[in-house]
Write a protein that holds these residues in place. Structure first.
Motif, PDB file in Angstrom:
ATOM      1  N   GLU A  30      41.608  30.125  20.364  1.00  0.00           N
ATOM      2  CA  GLU A  30      40.397  29.374  20.477  1.00  0.00           C
ATOM      3  C   GLU A  30      40.290  28.129  20.832  1.00  0.00           C
ATOM      4  N   ASN A  31      41.478  27.699  21.215  1.00  0.00           N
ATOM      5  CA  ASN A  31      41.799  26.398  21.815  1.00  0.00           C
ATOM      6  C   ASN A  31      42.127  26.683  23.364  1.00  0.00           C
ATOM      7  N   ILE A  32      41.815  27.771  24.039  1.00  0.00           N
ATOM      8  CA  ILE A  32      42.198  27.981  25.267  1.00  0.00           C
ATOM      9  C   ILE A  32      41.197  28.845  25.864  1.00  0.00           C
ATOM     10  N   ALA A  33      40.923  28.081  26.982  1.00  0.00           N
ATOM     11  CA  ALA A  33      39.769  28.894  27.913  1.00  0.00           C
ATOM     12  C   ALA A  33      40.221  29.514  29.336  1.00  0.00           C
ATOM     13  N   VAL A  34      40.007  30.586  29.521  1.00  0.00           N
ATOM     14  CA  VAL A  34      40.457  31.404  30.665  1.00  0.00           C
ATOM     15  C   VAL A  34      39.404  31.565  31.552  1.00  0.00           C
ATOM     16  N   ASP A  35      39.703  31.191  33.021  1.00  0.00           N
ATOM     17  CA  ASP A  35      38.647  31.662  34.173  1.00  0.00           C
ATOM     18  C   ASP A  35      39.359  32.383  35.074  1.00  0.00           C
ATOM     19  N   TYR A  36      38.618  33.380  35.805  1.00  0.00           N
ATOM     20  CA  TYR A  36      39.333  34.267  36.715  1.00  0.00           C
ATOM     21  C   TYR A  36      38.856  33.668  38.112  1.00  0.00           C
ATOM     22  N   TYR A  37      39.447  33.894  39.017  1.00  0.00           N
ATOM     23  CA  TYR A  37      39.004  33.798  40.483  1.00  0.00           C
ATOM     24  C   TYR A  37      39.563  34.649  41.372  1.00  0.00           C
ATOM     25  N   ARG A  38      38.852  35.618  41.916  1.00  0.00           N
ATOM     26  CA  ARG A  38      39.373  36.631  42.708  1.00  0.00           C
ATOM     27  C   ARG A  38      39.062  36.320  44.214  1.00  0.00           C
ATOM     28  N   ILE A  39      40.160  36.131  44.880  1.00  0.00           N
ATOM     29  CA  ILE A  39      40.238  35.883  46.352  1.00  0.00           C
ATOM     30  C   ILE A  39      39.710  37.174  47.165  1.00  0.00           C
ATOM     31  N   LYS A  40      38.435  36.654  47.853  1.00  0.00           N
ATOM     32  CA  LYS A  40      37.665  37.655  48.484  1.00  0.00           C
ATOM     33  C   LYS A  40      37.691  37.320  50.219  1.00  0.00           C
ATOM     34  N   PRO A  41      38.420  38.164  50.543  1.00  0.00           N
ATOM     35  CA  PRO A  41      38.494  38.312  52.353  1.00  0.00           C
ATOM     36  C   PRO A  41      36.994  38.350  52.879  1.00  0.00           C
ATOM     37  N   VAL A  42      36.454  37.860  53.765  1.00  0.00           N
ATOM     38  CA  VAL A  42      34.934  37.956  54.242  1.00  0.00           C
ATOM     39  C   VAL A  42      35.040  39.453  54.678  1.00  0.00           C
ATOM     40  N   GLU A  43      36.151  40.292  55.246  1.00  0.00           N
ATOM     41  CA  GLU A  43      36.205  41.324  55.435  1.00  0.00           C
ATOM     42  C   GLU A  43      37.491  41.949  54.953  1.00  0.00           C
ATOM     43  N   ASP A  44      37.125  42.780  53.841  1.00  0.00           N
ATOM     44  CA  ASP A  44      38.312  42.923  53.036  1.00  0.00           C
ATOM     45  C   ASP A  44      39.106  44.116  53.420  1.00  0.00           C
ATOM     46  N   TYR A  45      40.556  44.242  53.016  1.00  0.00           N
ATOM     47  CA  TYR A  45      41.184  45.378  53.534  1.00  0.00           C
ATOM     48  C   TYR A  45      40.738  46.729  52.712  1.00  0.00           C
ATOM     49  N   PRO A  46      40.748  47.614  53.400  1.00  0.00           N
ATOM     50  CA  PRO A  46      40.325  49.184  52.633  1.00  0.00           C
ATOM     51  C   PRO A  46      41.429  49.618  51.813  1.00  0.00           C
ATOM     52  N   PHE A  47      40.792  50.204  50.870  1.00  0.00           N
ATOM     53  CA  PHE A  47      41.683  50.700  49.634  1.00  0.00           C
ATOM     54  C   PHE A  47      41.117  52.117  49.569  1.00  0.00           C
ATOM     55  N   PRO A  48      41.688  53.354  49.541  1.00  0.00           N
ATOM     56  CA  PRO A  48      42.977  53.589  50.075  1.00  0.00           C
ATOM     57  C   PRO A  48      43.051  53.264  51.714  1.00  0.00           C
TER      58      PRO A  48
END
Ligand code: FMN
Length: 302
Positions: A30-48
Protein backbone atom coordinates in the motif's frame (compact mmCIF):
# COMPACT_ATOMS: atom_id res chain seq x y z
CA UNK A 1 4.50 6.82 -0.79
CA UNK A 2 7.01 5.54 -3.37
CA UNK A 3 6.23 5.81 -7.05
CA UNK A 4 7.37 3.47 -9.80
CA UNK A 5 6.96 3.89 -13.55
CA UNK A 6 7.22 0.82 -15.76
CA UNK A 7 8.09 1.80 -19.31
CA UNK A 8 7.69 -1.10 -21.74
CA UNK A 9 7.13 -2.19 -25.29
CA UNK A 10 5.72 -5.55 -26.30
CA UNK A 11 4.31 -7.19 -29.40
CA UNK A 12 3.05 -10.54 -28.16
CA UNK A 13 2.33 -9.39 -24.62
CA UNK A 14 5.15 -11.52 -23.17
CA UNK A 15 7.10 -8.59 -21.80
CA UNK A 16 3.99 -7.08 -20.22
CA UNK A 17 3.34 -10.42 -18.50
CA UNK A 18 6.91 -10.41 -17.17
CA UNK A 19 6.55 -6.80 -15.97
CA UNK A 20 3.20 -7.65 -14.33
CA UNK A 21 4.75 -10.57 -12.50
CA UNK A 22 7.59 -8.42 -11.14
CA UNK A 23 5.21 -5.57 -10.31
CA UNK A 24 2.54 -7.62 -8.56
CA UNK A 25 4.13 -7.54 -5.06
CA UNK A 26 4.85 -3.82 -5.51
CA UNK A 27 1.24 -3.12 -6.43
CA UNK A 28 0.06 -5.12 -3.38
CA UNK A 29 2.19 -2.89 -1.12
CA UNK A 30 0.00 0.00 0.00
CA UNK A 31 3.01 2.32 0.19
CA UNK A 32 3.96 1.86 -3.45
CA UNK A 33 2.14 3.20 -6.50
CA UNK A 34 2.93 1.67 -9.89
CA UNK A 35 2.12 3.25 -13.26
CA UNK A 36 2.71 1.79 -16.69
CA UNK A 37 3.69 3.51 -19.89
CA UNK A 38 3.62 1.57 -23.17
CA UNK A 39 5.94 2.84 -25.88
CA UNK A 40 3.81 3.40 -28.98
CA UNK A 41 5.44 3.76 -32.39
CA UNK A 42 3.27 5.92 -34.65
CA UNK A 43 3.42 3.07 -37.15
CA UNK A 44 3.72 -0.08 -35.04
CA UNK A 45 5.46 -3.27 -36.16
CA UNK A 46 3.02 -6.01 -37.16
CA UNK A 47 2.67 -9.13 -35.06
CA UNK A 48 2.87 -11.84 -36.26
CA UNK A 49 5.64 -10.85 -38.66
CA UNK A 50 6.00 -11.65 -42.32
CA UNK A 51 9.33 -13.20 -43.21
CA UNK A 52 10.39 -10.17 -45.31
CA UNK A 53 9.31 -7.71 -42.62
CA UNK A 54 11.19 -9.60 -39.91
CA UNK A 55 14.51 -9.57 -41.76
CA UNK A 56 13.99 -6.08 -43.20
CA UNK A 57 14.17 -4.52 -39.73
CA UNK A 58 17.69 -5.81 -39.05
CA UNK A 59 19.63 -2.81 -40.47
CA UNK A 60 17.61 -0.18 -38.60
CA UNK A 61 17.75 -2.23 -35.38
CA UNK A 62 21.53 -2.56 -35.57
CA UNK A 63 22.12 1.06 -36.63
CA UNK A 64 19.58 2.35 -34.06
CA UNK A 65 17.66 4.34 -36.66
CA UNK A 66 14.72 5.80 -34.71
CA UNK A 67 11.08 5.62 -35.77
CA UNK A 68 8.50 8.18 -34.70
CA UNK A 69 7.02 7.49 -31.26
CA UNK A 70 3.71 8.90 -30.07
CA UNK A 71 4.69 10.44 -26.76
CA UNK A 72 1.56 12.58 -26.27
CA UNK A 73 0.42 10.59 -23.25
CA UNK A 74 3.83 10.20 -21.62
CA UNK A 75 3.20 10.76 -17.88
CA UNK A 76 3.49 14.43 -17.06
CA UNK A 77 3.93 13.58 -13.38
CA UNK A 78 7.53 13.88 -12.47
CA UNK A 79 7.81 12.34 -9.03
CA UNK A 80 8.79 8.75 -9.80
CA UNK A 81 11.35 7.25 -7.43
CA UNK A 82 12.16 4.34 -9.71
CA UNK A 83 11.83 3.53 -13.40
CA UNK A 84 11.62 -0.04 -14.66
CA UNK A 85 12.51 -0.18 -18.33
CA UNK A 86 11.18 -3.42 -19.81
CA UNK A 87 12.57 -4.11 -23.26
CA UNK A 88 13.54 -6.84 -25.71
CA UNK A 89 16.45 -7.35 -28.10
CA UNK A 90 16.03 -7.21 -31.86
CA UNK A 91 19.09 -8.32 -33.79
CA UNK A 92 21.37 -8.04 -30.73
CA UNK A 93 20.26 -4.43 -30.29
CA UNK A 94 17.46 -2.82 -28.29
CA UNK A 95 14.13 -3.23 -30.16
CA UNK A 96 13.62 -0.24 -32.49
CA UNK A 97 10.65 1.23 -30.55
CA UNK A 98 12.73 1.15 -27.36
CA UNK A 99 15.88 2.66 -28.86
CA UNK A 100 13.68 5.31 -30.54
CA UNK A 101 12.17 6.17 -27.17
CA UNK A 102 15.54 6.25 -25.43
CA UNK A 103 16.92 8.58 -28.09
CA UNK A 104 14.03 11.04 -27.68
CA UNK A 105 14.22 14.34 -25.81
CA UNK A 106 11.31 13.21 -23.66
CA UNK A 107 13.35 10.24 -22.41
CA UNK A 108 16.44 12.40 -21.98
CA UNK A 109 14.57 14.95 -19.83
CA UNK A 110 12.58 12.39 -17.92
CA UNK A 111 15.45 10.04 -17.07
CA UNK A 112 17.88 12.67 -15.80
CA UNK A 113 18.69 11.92 -12.18
CA UNK A 114 16.50 8.80 -11.95
CA UNK A 115 17.17 5.26 -10.78
CA UNK A 116 16.51 2.66 -13.47
CA UNK A 117 16.10 -1.11 -13.42
CA UNK A 118 16.20 -2.85 -16.80
CA UNK A 119 13.95 -5.88 -17.29
CA UNK A 120 14.48 -8.00 -20.39
CA UNK A 121 12.38 -10.74 -21.99
CA UNK A 122 14.49 -12.14 -24.83
CA UNK A 123 15.45 -15.35 -26.63
CA UNK A 124 19.02 -15.67 -25.31
CA UNK A 125 21.26 -12.97 -26.83
CA UNK A 126 20.99 -9.62 -25.11
CA UNK A 127 24.37 -8.46 -23.72
CA UNK A 128 25.20 -6.11 -26.59
CA UNK A 129 21.71 -4.56 -26.54
CA UNK A 130 22.16 -3.95 -22.84
CA UNK A 131 25.50 -2.22 -23.49
CA UNK A 132 23.66 0.31 -25.67
CA UNK A 133 20.92 0.80 -23.11
CA UNK A 134 23.52 1.26 -20.37
CA UNK A 135 25.17 3.91 -22.55
CA UNK A 136 21.90 5.86 -23.04
CA UNK A 137 21.05 5.64 -19.35
CA UNK A 138 24.49 7.06 -18.52
CA UNK A 139 24.21 9.72 -21.23
CA UNK A 140 20.83 10.85 -19.82
CA UNK A 141 22.42 11.14 -16.37
CA UNK A 142 20.28 8.40 -14.90
CA UNK A 143 21.63 5.52 -12.82
CA UNK A 144 21.23 1.84 -13.67
CA UNK A 145 20.65 0.11 -10.33
CA UNK A 146 19.44 -3.32 -11.39
CA UNK A 147 19.11 -5.68 -14.32
CA UNK A 148 16.82 -8.71 -14.64
CA UNK A 149 16.92 -10.88 -17.75
CA UNK A 150 14.45 -13.62 -18.62
CA UNK A 151 15.45 -15.87 -21.49
CA UNK A 152 14.23 -18.89 -23.40
CA UNK A 153 16.08 -21.75 -21.70
CA UNK A 154 15.76 -24.23 -24.56
CA UNK A 155 18.88 -25.18 -26.56
CA UNK A 156 19.96 -22.32 -28.86
CA UNK A 157 18.96 -24.10 -32.09
CA UNK A 158 15.64 -25.28 -30.65
CA UNK A 159 14.82 -21.74 -29.56
CA UNK A 160 15.60 -20.45 -33.06
CA UNK A 161 13.05 -22.90 -34.50
CA UNK A 162 10.37 -22.16 -31.92
CA UNK A 163 10.80 -18.38 -31.98
CA UNK A 164 10.41 -18.40 -35.75
CA UNK A 165 7.13 -20.32 -35.40
CA UNK A 166 5.96 -17.95 -32.69
CA UNK A 167 6.94 -14.62 -34.24
CA UNK A 168 5.72 -15.57 -37.71
CA UNK A 169 2.69 -17.62 -36.67
CA UNK A 170 1.57 -15.74 -33.58
CA UNK A 171 1.27 -18.89 -31.44
CA UNK A 172 3.75 -19.64 -28.62
CA UNK A 173 3.26 -23.42 -28.88
CA UNK A 174 4.30 -26.05 -27.81
CA UNK A 175 4.36 -27.55 -31.30
CA UNK A 176 4.55 -31.37 -31.72
CA UNK A 177 8.06 -32.30 -30.57
CA UNK A 178 9.16 -28.69 -30.08
CA UNK A 179 8.65 -26.95 -26.72
CA UNK A 180 6.87 -23.67 -26.07
CA UNK A 181 8.66 -20.64 -27.55
CA UNK A 182 10.04 -17.74 -25.55
CA UNK A 183 10.25 -17.34 -21.79
CA UNK A 184 8.42 -20.19 -20.03
CA UNK A 185 5.20 -19.60 -18.10
CA UNK A 186 6.99 -20.77 -14.94
CA UNK A 187 9.86 -18.30 -15.37
CA UNK A 188 7.37 -15.48 -16.01
CA UNK A 189 5.44 -16.35 -12.85
CA UNK A 190 8.64 -16.72 -10.80
CA UNK A 191 9.81 -13.22 -11.81
CA UNK A 192 7.82 -12.00 -8.79
CA UNK A 193 10.67 -13.31 -6.59
CA UNK A 194 12.81 -10.35 -7.69
CA UNK A 195 10.33 -7.90 -6.18
CA UNK A 196 11.50 -8.37 -2.57
CA UNK A 197 14.95 -6.78 -2.96
CA UNK A 198 13.50 -4.12 -5.27
CA UNK A 199 10.92 -3.11 -2.65
CA UNK A 200 13.56 -2.95 0.11
CA UNK A 201 15.89 -0.83 -2.04
CA UNK A 202 13.01 1.43 -3.08
CA UNK A 203 11.79 2.02 0.46
CA UNK A 204 15.28 2.64 1.88
CA UNK A 205 16.34 4.59 -1.18
CA UNK A 206 19.47 2.45 -1.08
CA UNK A 207 20.28 0.51 -4.24
CA UNK A 208 23.88 -0.26 -3.37
CA UNK A 209 23.69 -4.06 -3.12
CA UNK A 210 20.53 -4.55 -5.21
CA UNK A 211 22.12 -6.14 -8.28
CA UNK A 212 24.13 -8.57 -6.13
CA UNK A 213 20.92 -9.69 -4.44
CA UNK A 214 19.16 -10.04 -7.77
CA UNK A 215 22.06 -12.10 -9.12
CA UNK A 216 21.83 -14.46 -6.13
CA UNK A 217 18.15 -14.95 -7.01
CA UNK A 218 19.16 -15.88 -10.58
CA UNK A 219 18.26 -12.60 -12.28
CA UNK A 220 20.92 -12.86 -15.00
CA UNK A 221 21.50 -16.25 -16.59
CA UNK A 222 24.42 -15.84 -18.97
CA UNK A 223 26.25 -18.39 -21.12
CA UNK A 224 29.80 -17.65 -22.22
CA UNK A 225 29.54 -19.30 -25.65
CA UNK A 226 26.33 -17.40 -26.49
CA UNK A 227 27.89 -14.14 -25.37
CA UNK A 228 30.92 -14.74 -27.61
CA UNK A 229 28.78 -15.72 -30.59
CA UNK A 230 26.69 -12.62 -30.08
CA UNK A 231 29.71 -10.31 -30.10
CA UNK A 232 30.99 -11.83 -33.33
CA UNK A 233 27.56 -11.83 -34.95
CA UNK A 234 26.98 -8.15 -34.20
CA UNK A 235 30.18 -7.22 -36.06
CA UNK A 236 28.87 -9.07 -39.12
CA UNK A 237 25.36 -7.63 -38.76
CA UNK A 238 26.88 -4.13 -38.88
CA UNK A 239 28.46 -4.88 -42.26
CA UNK A 240 25.19 -6.30 -43.63
CA UNK A 241 23.25 -3.36 -42.20
CA UNK A 242 25.41 -0.88 -44.12
CA UNK A 243 25.19 -2.94 -47.32
CA UNK A 244 21.40 -3.16 -47.13
CA UNK A 245 20.87 0.50 -46.21
CA UNK A 246 22.88 1.57 -49.25
CA UNK A 247 19.91 0.30 -51.29
CA UNK A 248 17.31 2.32 -49.39
CA UNK A 249 15.45 2.86 -46.15
CA UNK A 250 13.25 0.34 -44.30
CA UNK A 251 10.65 -1.42 -46.49
CA UNK A 252 12.19 -0.08 -49.70
CA UNK A 253 11.68 -2.76 -52.36
CA UNK A 254 15.09 -1.98 -53.86
CA UNK A 255 16.80 -3.58 -50.88
CA UNK A 256 14.68 -6.73 -50.78
CA UNK A 257 17.27 -8.84 -52.62
CA UNK A 258 19.98 -7.96 -50.09
CA UNK A 259 17.60 -8.55 -47.18
CA UNK A 260 16.85 -12.03 -48.53
CA UNK A 261 20.54 -12.76 -48.99
CA UNK A 262 21.07 -11.73 -45.39
CA UNK A 263 18.28 -14.10 -44.31
CA UNK A 264 19.92 -17.10 -46.01
CA UNK A 265 23.32 -16.06 -44.70
CA UNK A 266 21.91 -15.87 -41.16
CA UNK A 267 20.26 -19.29 -41.41
CA UNK A 268 23.54 -20.76 -42.67
CA UNK A 269 25.47 -19.19 -39.78
CA UNK A 270 22.93 -20.35 -37.19
CA UNK A 271 22.51 -23.93 -38.34
CA UNK A 272 25.91 -24.72 -39.89
CA UNK A 273 28.53 -22.46 -38.31
CA UNK A 274 27.19 -21.82 -34.82
CA UNK A 275 27.31 -25.43 -33.52
CA UNK A 276 31.04 -25.60 -34.31
CA UNK A 277 31.61 -22.07 -33.00
CA UNK A 278 29.83 -23.00 -29.75
CA UNK A 279 32.19 -25.92 -29.24
CA UNK A 280 35.21 -23.65 -29.81
CA UNK A 281 33.89 -21.11 -27.29
CA UNK A 282 33.19 -23.80 -24.69
CA UNK A 283 36.84 -24.91 -24.96
CA UNK A 284 38.00 -21.28 -24.93
CA UNK A 285 36.07 -20.70 -21.73
CA UNK A 286 38.06 -23.41 -19.96
CA UNK A 287 41.40 -22.36 -21.45
CA UNK A 288 40.86 -18.69 -20.55
CA UNK A 289 38.87 -19.31 -17.39
CA UNK A 290 39.90 -16.20 -15.36
CA UNK A 291 39.22 -13.88 -18.31
CA UNK A 292 35.91 -15.60 -19.11
CA UNK A 293 34.86 -15.28 -15.47
CA UNK A 294 35.73 -11.59 -15.48
CA UNK A 295 33.71 -10.99 -18.65
CA UNK A 296 30.70 -12.88 -17.31
CA UNK A 297 30.87 -10.87 -14.08
CA UNK A 298 31.00 -7.61 -16.04
CA UNK A 299 27.86 -8.42 -18.05
CA UNK A 300 25.95 -9.60 -14.96
CA UNK A 301 26.68 -6.34 -13.13
CA UNK A 302 25.07 -2.98 -13.81
C1 FMN B 1 12.94 -8.72 -35.20
C2 FMN B 1 13.27 -9.48 -33.94
C3 FMN B 1 14.60 -9.75 -33.67
C4 FMN B 1 14.93 -10.43 -32.48
N1 FMN B 1 16.26 -10.60 -32.16
C5 FMN B 1 16.58 -11.12 -30.95
C6 FMN B 1 17.94 -11.15 -30.52
O1 FMN B 1 18.86 -10.69 -31.20
N2 FMN B 1 18.22 -11.73 -29.32
C7 FMN B 1 17.24 -12.26 -28.52
O2 FMN B 1 17.56 -12.79 -27.46
N3 FMN B 1 15.93 -12.21 -28.88
C8 FMN B 1 15.59 -11.64 -30.06
N4 FMN B 1 14.26 -11.54 -30.43
C9 FMN B 1 13.21 -11.97 -29.48
C10 FMN B 1 12.73 -10.75 -28.66
O3 FMN B 1 13.78 -10.25 -27.87
C11 FMN B 1 11.52 -11.06 -27.75
O4 FMN B 1 11.85 -12.01 -26.81
C12 FMN B 1 10.31 -11.53 -28.52
O5 FMN B 1 10.16 -10.82 -29.70
C13 FMN B 1 9.05 -11.37 -27.69
O6 FMN B 1 8.92 -10.02 -27.28
P1 FMN B 1 7.53 -9.27 -27.11
O7 FMN B 1 7.32 -9.10 -25.64
O8 FMN B 1 7.67 -7.95 -27.83
O9 FMN B 1 6.48 -10.11 -27.73
C14 FMN B 1 13.91 -10.89 -31.62
C15 FMN B 1 12.56 -10.64 -31.94
C16 FMN B 1 12.25 -9.93 -33.07
C17 FMN B 1 10.80 -9.61 -33.35
Amino acid sequence: MKRVLIIYYTQSGQLKQIADSLAEPLIRDENIAVDYYRIKPVEDYPFPWTSDGFFDCMPESVEKVPVEINLDDFPAKNDYDLVILAYQAWYLSPAIPVSSFLKSDVARNFLAGRKVITLLGVRNMWVMAQEYVKGWIREHKAQLVGNIVLTDKAHNLVSVLTIKKWLMGGNKGPYNILPEAGVSEKDIKDASRFAGPVITALKNNDYEGLQDELIVLGAVGLKYHLMQMEKNALRIFRIWAKLIRKKGEAKNKKRRMRVRLFKYYLLFIIFVVSPAASAVFVVKRYLLYPLAKKQLRYYREV
